[in-house]
Motif scaffolding. Structure first.
Motif, PDB file in Angstrom:
ATOM      1  N   ASP A  60       0.830  -1.209   0.000  1.00  0.00           N
ATOM      2  CA  ASP A  60       0.000   0.000   0.000  1.00  0.00           C
ATOM      3  C   ASP A  60       0.863   1.258   0.000  1.00  0.00           C
ATOM      4  O   ASP A  60       0.632   2.187  -0.780  1.00  0.00           O
ATOM      5  CB  ASP A  60      -0.903  -0.019   1.242  1.00  0.00           C
ATOM      6  CG  ASP A  60      -2.031   0.978   1.121  1.00  0.00           C
ATOM      7  OD1 ASP A  60      -2.716   0.947   0.078  1.00  0.00           O
ATOM      8  OD2 ASP A  60      -2.212   1.789   2.043  1.00  0.00           O
ATOM      9  N   TYR A 119      -0.671  -0.796  -6.317  1.00  0.00           N
ATOM     10  CA  TYR A 119      -1.797  -0.318  -7.110  1.00  0.00           C
ATOM     11  C   TYR A 119      -1.920  -1.087  -8.431  1.00  0.00           C
ATOM     12  O   TYR A 119      -2.932  -1.022  -9.104  1.00  0.00           O
ATOM     13  CB  TYR A 119      -1.650   1.177  -7.414  1.00  0.00           C
ATOM     14  CG  TYR A 119      -1.853   2.089  -6.215  1.00  0.00           C
ATOM     15  CD1 TYR A 119      -1.793   1.612  -4.909  1.00  0.00           C
ATOM     16  CD2 TYR A 119      -2.106   3.440  -6.386  1.00  0.00           C
ATOM     17  CE1 TYR A 119      -1.966   2.439  -3.811  1.00  0.00           C
ATOM     18  CE2 TYR A 119      -2.286   4.288  -5.301  1.00  0.00           C
ATOM     19  CZ  TYR A 119      -2.207   3.787  -4.021  1.00  0.00           C
ATOM     20  OH  TYR A 119      -2.382   4.626  -2.943  1.00  0.00           O
ATOM     21  N   GLY A 130      -6.570   6.719  -5.651  1.00  0.00           N
ATOM     22  CA  GLY A 130      -5.387   6.889  -4.815  1.00  0.00           C
ATOM     23  C   GLY A 130      -4.757   8.262  -5.004  1.00  0.00           C
ATOM     24  O   GLY A 130      -4.025   8.750  -4.132  1.00  0.00           O
ATOM     25  N   HIS A 169     -10.690   2.767  -3.575  1.00  0.00           N
ATOM     26  CA  HIS A 169      -9.949   3.100  -4.786  1.00  0.00           C
ATOM     27  C   HIS A 169      -9.485   1.814  -5.446  1.00  0.00           C
ATOM     28  O   HIS A 169      -9.126   0.830  -4.780  1.00  0.00           O
ATOM     29  CB  HIS A 169      -8.832   4.112  -4.529  1.00  0.00           C
ATOM     30  CG  HIS A 169      -7.518   3.565  -4.087  1.00  0.00           C
ATOM     31  ND1 HIS A 169      -6.573   3.102  -4.963  1.00  0.00           N
ATOM     32  CD2 HIS A 169      -6.984   3.428  -2.855  1.00  0.00           C
ATOM     33  CE1 HIS A 169      -5.504   2.716  -4.283  1.00  0.00           C
ATOM     34  NE2 HIS A 169      -5.726   2.893  -3.003  1.00  0.00           N
ATOM     35  N   HIS A 223      -9.233  -0.435  -0.167  1.00  0.00           N
ATOM     36  CA  HIS A 223      -8.500  -0.839  -1.365  1.00  0.00           C
ATOM     37  C   HIS A 223      -8.129  -2.304  -1.165  1.00  0.00           C
ATOM     38  O   HIS A 223      -7.632  -2.685  -0.097  1.00  0.00           O
ATOM     39  CB  HIS A 223      -7.239   0.028  -1.547  1.00  0.00           C
ATOM     40  CG  HIS A 223      -6.359  -0.419  -2.681  1.00  0.00           C
ATOM     41  ND1 HIS A 223      -6.795  -0.455  -3.982  1.00  0.00           N
ATOM     42  CD2 HIS A 223      -5.083  -0.875  -2.692  1.00  0.00           C
ATOM     43  CE1 HIS A 223      -5.803  -0.893  -4.762  1.00  0.00           C
ATOM     44  NE2 HIS A 223      -4.759  -1.172  -4.000  1.00  0.00           N
TER      45      HIS A 223
END
Ligand SMILES: NC(=O)c1ccc[n+]([C@@H]2O[C@H](COP(=O)([O-])OP(=O)(O)OC[C@H]3O[C@@H](n4cnc5c(N)ncnc54)[C@H](OP(=O)(O)O)[C@@H]3O)[C@@H](O)[C@H]2O)c1
Length: 324
Positions: A12, A19, A179, A233, A285
């Motif tokens: 993260d 991501y 994000g 996100h 997320h």
């Protein structure tokens, strides 16, 4: 912190791997990965921006779980395409087209009133429709387009559909943010970025920060009605919006970018998993709540700015309150 949490947190904070698709694939293999969402027979879902990208992937995911899915497109043609595409991917599902340009206040209000009046239930509202215009653009109502689509529209839909969401409690509102919001705070005093030199990514990220802050405030207001309001996100997903709005970014991230289904995984999970109604107002997320600020980001918003944002958007959405 156990091993799995350490890896998850490192992904993260590190952004690039987390991501991208690697992040999701690694997390799926870690111990404690939350169970897949349960089937949704008898549940009703509304997804905005359902004709492409993450919205189409989410609508498909809900349809495959057996929910009745209302797919909203900006007009009848786009809504029809959204329904056809969803049905191609989930044959036999109960999919219903809904037409509404969510950047248009009159259409939004009329749509929400009709839906709340006619539909017996709404278990999940997904505010997914999004834009990143290349130049500053205004709607017929005089609002900056990004702000209208990503800030005002989710507010009006949440407010207008509250009666049917409350009738279906425990129900869920899922706001799809980005994000990129970590890099922005509420632009106090310039909430539509009118006094800021227009940069598509900057204004987009500001509106996502605003949407997250409004998510948190809706969560407080609707908790006693059994409506759970979350933001999520998706990471970086290869969609039409990214291909046209950020071609350079897409080229750079191509080796790691997620599929739309991977990006939409947490939308569908939040719409069905029991964990999502054990809390409200969180920022998710990859099936985990995440901090609302990043160590390298812009920092938290102060309470006066948060309240001013709520009052400002409420004033636009409900003009009789005259708070603009
Ligand atoms: N892809 C990513 O990596 C990523 C990352 C972070 C956040 N997001 C967010 O994810 C959401 C979905 O984006 P995406 O990447 O899937 O892009 P996309 O393929 O461009 O999807 C956006 C959808 O929103 C619809 N839409 C836009 N304005 C609308 C309006 N006024 N009324 C009704 N529908 C409208 C679009 O319809 P038309 O096709 O008719 O314009 C389209 O179906 C957005 O909120 C975006 O900000 C995406």
């Amino acid at each position: 912190m156990d091993f799995a949490t350490t890896i998850d947190t490192a992904l993260d904070r590190g952004i690039v791997l987390g991501y991208g698709s690697v992040g999701l694939r690694v997390r799926r293999r870690l111990p404690g990965w939350p169970a897949d969402p349960p089937p949704m027979p008898g549940k009703t879902v509304l997804v905005t921006g359902a004709g492409s990208g993450l919205g189409l992937a989410a609508a498909t995911g809900f349809a495959r779980l057996g929910a009745q899915v209302h797919v909203l497109g900006r007009n009848a043609e786009r809504a029809g395409e959204a329904a056809r595409r969803t049905l191609e991917r989930a044959p036999g599902a109960d999919v219903r087209p809904q037409a509404c340009d969510v950047s248009d206040l009159a259409q939004l209000r009329a749509f929400a009133e009709k839906f709340a009046g006619e539909e017996p239930r709404l278990d999940v509202l997904v505010n997914n429709a999004g834009v990143m215009p290349g130049r500053r653009t205004h709607t017929a109502d005089g609002l900056e387009l990004t702000f209208a689509t990503q800030v005002v529209a989710p507010w009006v839909l949440t407010a207008g559909l509250e009666p049917v969401l409350a009738r279906s409690a425990p129900s869920r509102v899922i706001n799809v943010v980005s994000g990129g919001l970590y890099g922005q705070r509420i632009p106090a005093g310039d909430l539509q970025s009118a006094d800021t030199r227009y940069g598509p990514k900057k204004v987009y990220a500001r509106t996502k920060r605003e949407e997250l802050v409004l998510t948190q405030q809706w969560a407080e207001r609707l908790l006693d009605r059994g409506v759970h309001v979350h933001a999520m996100h998706p990471g970086w997903a290869d969609t039409e919006g990214v291909r046209t709005g950020m071609p350079v970014f897409r080229a750079l991230t191509r080796p790691v970018i997620r599929t739309p289904d991977e990006g939409a995984d947490t939308i569908v999970w939040l719409g069905s998993a029991p964990e999502a109604v054990e809390s409200s107002g969180l920022f998710w997320h990859d099936r985990r709540p995440r901090p609302a600020t990043h160590p390298l980001g812009a920092g938290p918003d102060d309470e006066p700015a948060r309240k001013r944002l709520w009052d400002y958007v409420e004033g636009i959405a409900t003009p009789h309150l005259n708070r603009q």
